[in-house]
Design a protein around this motif. Structure first.
Motif, PDB file in Angstrom:
ATOM      1  N   PRO A 119      41.154  46.293  47.605  1.00 18.51           N
ATOM      2  CA  PRO A 119      41.904  45.371  46.753  1.00 18.51           C
ATOM      3  C   PRO A 119      43.193  46.056  46.324  1.00 18.51           C
ATOM      4  N   SER A 120      44.104  45.330  45.727  1.00 20.28           N
ATOM      5  CA  SER A 120      45.302  45.961  45.195  1.00 20.28           C
ATOM      6  C   SER A 120      44.890  47.030  44.188  1.00 20.28           C
ATOM      7  N   ALA A 121      45.628  48.154  44.166  1.00 20.72           N
ATOM      8  CA  ALA A 121      45.234  49.321  43.368  1.00 20.72           C
ATOM      9  C   ALA A 121      45.726  49.229  41.930  1.00 20.72           C
ATOM     10  N   ASN A 122      45.266  48.181  41.227  1.00 21.36           N
ATOM     11  CA  ASN A 122      45.611  47.973  39.822  1.00 21.36           C
ATOM     12  C   ASN A 122      44.354  47.564  39.080  1.00 21.36           C
ATOM     13  N   LEU A 123      44.373  47.706  37.751  1.00 22.51           N
ATOM     14  CA  LEU A 123      43.274  47.172  36.947  1.00 22.51           C
ATOM     15  C   LEU A 123      43.249  45.663  37.116  1.00 22.51           C
TER      16      LEU A 123
ATOM     17  N   LEU B 138      44.956  33.614  35.041  1.00 25.20           N
ATOM     18  CA  LEU B 138      45.717  34.747  34.511  1.00 25.20           C
ATOM     19  C   LEU B 138      45.537  35.930  35.446  1.00 25.20           C
ATOM     20  N   HIS B 139      46.625  36.385  36.015  1.00 26.48           N
ATOM     21  CA  HIS B 139      46.571  37.424  37.026  1.00 26.48           C
ATOM     22  C   HIS B 139      47.952  38.056  37.074  1.00 26.48           C
ATOM     23  N   TYR B 140      48.051  39.217  37.664  1.00 28.00           N
ATOM     24  CA  TYR B 140      49.371  39.817  37.905  1.00 28.00           C
ATOM     25  C   TYR B 140      50.192  39.927  36.614  1.00 28.00           C
TER      26      TYR B 140
HETATM   27 MG    MG Z   1      44.764  42.094  43.330  1.00 26.83          MG
END
Ligand code: MG
Ligand code: TXA
Length: 315
Positions: free
Chosen positions: A139-143, A223-225
């Motif tokens: 997945p993208s490397a963010n919380l 709610l994302h990003y």
């Molecule tokens: Mg992601």
């Protein structure tokens, strides 16, 4: 640990870490990914724990070549035909959803009988995938719910020194891959991206697009990003009183009175806007502002993906 330049030696080190069931952050042309062995449930659990990701949200599995897709999927004739046509976008910023094979643990697909597959084009991701010789869930490397990282530094800011981060420079595209489901008769875009609806229609004919929150692609939560600082479209805010305000513009602006101004493109080039958007959101978020204003654009082509991410970031 921390940030390592993507030399052959460091890629070998990263592969070892992955082979022993641990996590590595890898560059891709879209955003940085938090990678683990896609066939190892214990390793997959580490991704969910570190990202604080809801266990209902399935992961994308990364491969180095389209030939490897067969082993992990149970595609029917129609799906194989569609996949053949899509090969002009592979490797690249396209993720396809297909029925999964028994080989893929349900931990990776969040209990779904389908699997998301992407073959990234970034040379470092390619070399890592070949060296490790495993499919990598990433997945993208963010919380969870936060802005995706487009540089090694962003990943470090998010997860700290304990993570092995391969540095492959800034992600060239800057927005997550287009997610296309091949499970229905008519291919369906679950997440818009740089591979646009128009491009897919040209190759496949009919393609559907849904903007609703879908349980099939939980990444498409409302709610994302999102940055911590309040974010709004500039066109929606008429008056700003006593607020420390930043402005992200998509074209050149003379003498703005904002505390901070980032211009992503001099001439509304949406490719430039995509490439710089997440870094700009992070920079604004670290500037101690009360409000971030951002331009909008037509919801066409790449503009669809830009507006999709901004709407979710605004909430
Ligand atoms: Mg992601
Ligand atoms: O560009 C990208 O796709 C990046 C890089 C690292 O490859 N990865 C990425 O992963 O954005 P992630 O986990 O942040 O987003 C994966 C998206 C989510 O929206 C998820 O719900 C969807 O793909 N997805 C994964 N497996 C799925 C499945 N079996 N069915 C439907 N959607 C799925």
């Amino acid at each position: 640990m921390a940030i390592y330049p993507a030399t052959t030696e460091n890629i070998k080190k990263a592969a070892k870490i992955l082979q022993t069931g641990n996590l590595v952050a890898m560059p891709t042309e879209t955003v940085y990914g938090l990678a683990a062995d896609a066939l190892n449930p214990a390793a997959i659990k580490k991704i969910y724990a570190l990202k604080k990701r809801p266990v209902t949200n399935p992961l994308i599995v990364h491969l180095h070549s389209a030939e490897q897709i067969e082993e992990l999927t149970e595609a029917n004739k129609q799906q194989i035909k569609t996949l053949e046509r899509l090969k002009i976008f592979i490797p690249g910023a396209l993720t396809v959803i297909l029925p999964k094979s028994k080989k893929v643990p349900l931990d990776t697909t969040a209990g779904n009988q389908s699997i998301a597959i992407r073959i990234p084009s970034h040379p470092v991701a390619q070399e890592l995938l070949k060296t490790v010789n495993l499919p990598l869930a990433a997945p993208s490397a963010n919380l969870s719910t936060k802005v995706s990282p487009t540089s090694a530094r962003h990943v470090l800011d998010e997860f700290g020194e304990d993570l092995f981060i391969l540095d492959g420079g800034s992600s060239e595209l800057g927005l997550e891959s287009t997610v296309l489901s091949l499970l229905e008769d008519i291919p369906k875009i679950l997440r818009p991206g740089i591979i646009t609806l128009e491009m897919l229609q040209e190759v496949l004919g009919q393609v559907s697009f849904t903007t609703t929150t879908s349980t099939h692609s939980p990444g498409q939560m409302n709610l994302h990003y999102s940055p911590k600082t309040k974010l709004a479209f500039k066109k929606d805010i008429s008056e700003i009183t006593n607020l420390k305000t930043g402005y992200i513009s998509f074209s050149k602006q003379e003498n703005t009175s904002y505390v901070k101004h980032i211009c992503l493109s001099e001439n509304s080039d949406l490719q430039q806007v995509s490439a710089g958007l997440y870094a700009a959101l992070r920079e604004m978020d670290n500037a101690g502002l009360d409000l971030i204003l951002v331009d909008d654009c037509e919801e066409k082509g790449i503009g669809k993906a830009i507006i999709d991410r901004l709407k979710r970031a605004i909430g």
